[in-house]
Scaffold this motif. Sequence first.
Motif: not given
Length: 586
Positions: A196-203, A244-248
């Motif tokens: 997932f990308t950060i955008g997808e994770l945030e959704e 963790m990697k994508v979010s940080t």
Amino acid sequence: MKKIREYMEEEIRQAFLEAGYEAEYGKVTLSNRPDLCEYQCNGAMAGAKAFRKAPIKIAQEVAERLKDSRWLKEVSVAPPGFLNLTLKEESLAEYLGRMQREDLGLTQVEEPQTILVDYGGPNVAKPLHVGHLRSAIIGESVKRMSRKMGHRVLGDIHLGDWGYQMGLIITELKQRQPQLPYFQEGADDFPEEAPFTIGELEEIYPTASQKAKEDEAYREEALEATKQLQYGHKGYLAIWQHIMKVSTADLKKNYDRLKVSFDLWRGESDAQKDIPDMVSWLKKEGLAHMDQGALVIDVAEDTDTKEVPPCMIQKSDGASLYGTTDLATLIQREREFQPDQVVYVVDKRQELHFVQVFRAAKKTGIVGEDTKLSFLGFGTMNGKDGKPFKTREGGVMRLEYLIQEIADNMYEKISANRTVSEEEGRETAKLVGLAAIKYGDLSNQASKDYIFDVDRFTSFEGNTGPYILYTIVRIKSILARYEEAGGNLDQPVILPPAGDSEKELMLQAARYSEVMEGAAQELAPHKICAYIFELSNSFNRFYHDTRILGEEDAAKKESYIGLLCLTRQILEECIDVLGFEAPERM
């Protein structure tokens, strides 16, 4: 280097002693009537009761012994016993000269402490929003102030990266992509790239959160996934590492925009390994006990005026709580850093929780009696309606959108006032916009709620960040023209002031070390804001009263330039501590 007030105090304490009184009555403060004097001493009133003597008589006796003062030009007595103090111009100029040579007169602490500042506190897998603004801005300034005074300071973001939210993401991801190896029995070889990308994770997270509220079976699955993660499920741990990697990476990008940095990127997960041993130890030593199936530490004290419930360590089902994690985090910090002080920059509504945690930490010996645990609780950032700041649509505004909105606002103002290239205008707008946001927040006492007024905070007039920066840029412009005309900025000699506005500016400059030290001790960046607003006002009055570059007397002009160099340096040191910087021009 001593503060200028301390030099005056030395003389006045000696005068009290010579007059037959206690030296402690010689305390000097800024005048609360600047129309009458510059400093004052109220010790005669305190001494009157102890010595059974009229305060005005005591004040007169002390004033008589200050006639040959090295620092005081005038000492007058006002009923019922105030000592009104006016500084000698020559001594003031000499003091500023020493400030030029000795790091602005700031003396760092003799015994540096190790201070850990816990601020930030965002949950991973979620975008930063305006609710994260205050902890980041206040925490960063506290860290910088403490470093300025010579302490060893570590800033810890303390991520919310463990618990139910992770189970929600895992569950939703499993429903969407059940074929992924993370969900296959016995798999232990997982992709390096996140699915997932950060955008997808945030959704994914808000979708999962909403589903859990509406579907009990989905909620139970998420709770089970959380449990499996915490018990070491290999696939779920791999997903957690991706999160963790994508979010940080995204968090670092957004904190960079705020000029906020952390020395430690730790989270709740880092404390988990200490929890089992901590719980066993608390039970073994009898420091915690069972109460209605839960493991608790009693922290109430006889002096409490309000009820302070026990600090709960473990729920009846064996689950840990925030208090558990916070205590385990303190164990980790003691083991690795042995801090003299830990400062928590958090919402003031969490005060009871931290009272419980602090008392539990002291009672159990997790931290020693000499370790200072400080709660710096902040109020809410509200809109003009007095309610928590929202978007025009009523949602919680993402922090990056707020920063961009303020920068766009500043760009329009800068472009309207002068012709600049778009590139320079945009870069300047970022600096000024950040100053508007940070100063708008920090100029308020941290514990108080405040109204985030975009129009007021972005104004170039009044008590705002842009006004402070405009003052610095004005000083830079004058100094640049002085150099272009062949002048030298290498510590010009500052002469005694000849006029009122010049002396007022010099008096404000002389207060720098005292303000910085006091603000650092009290964890109070709003005091630095108040100081630089007064200093900027004093400079602008001096600027309007004085022909600086047009002065024909070369020595006097050089003195003006020296005073401007000192003022600029003080302002720049202060805004650096507040976490923003000035452009070259505006």
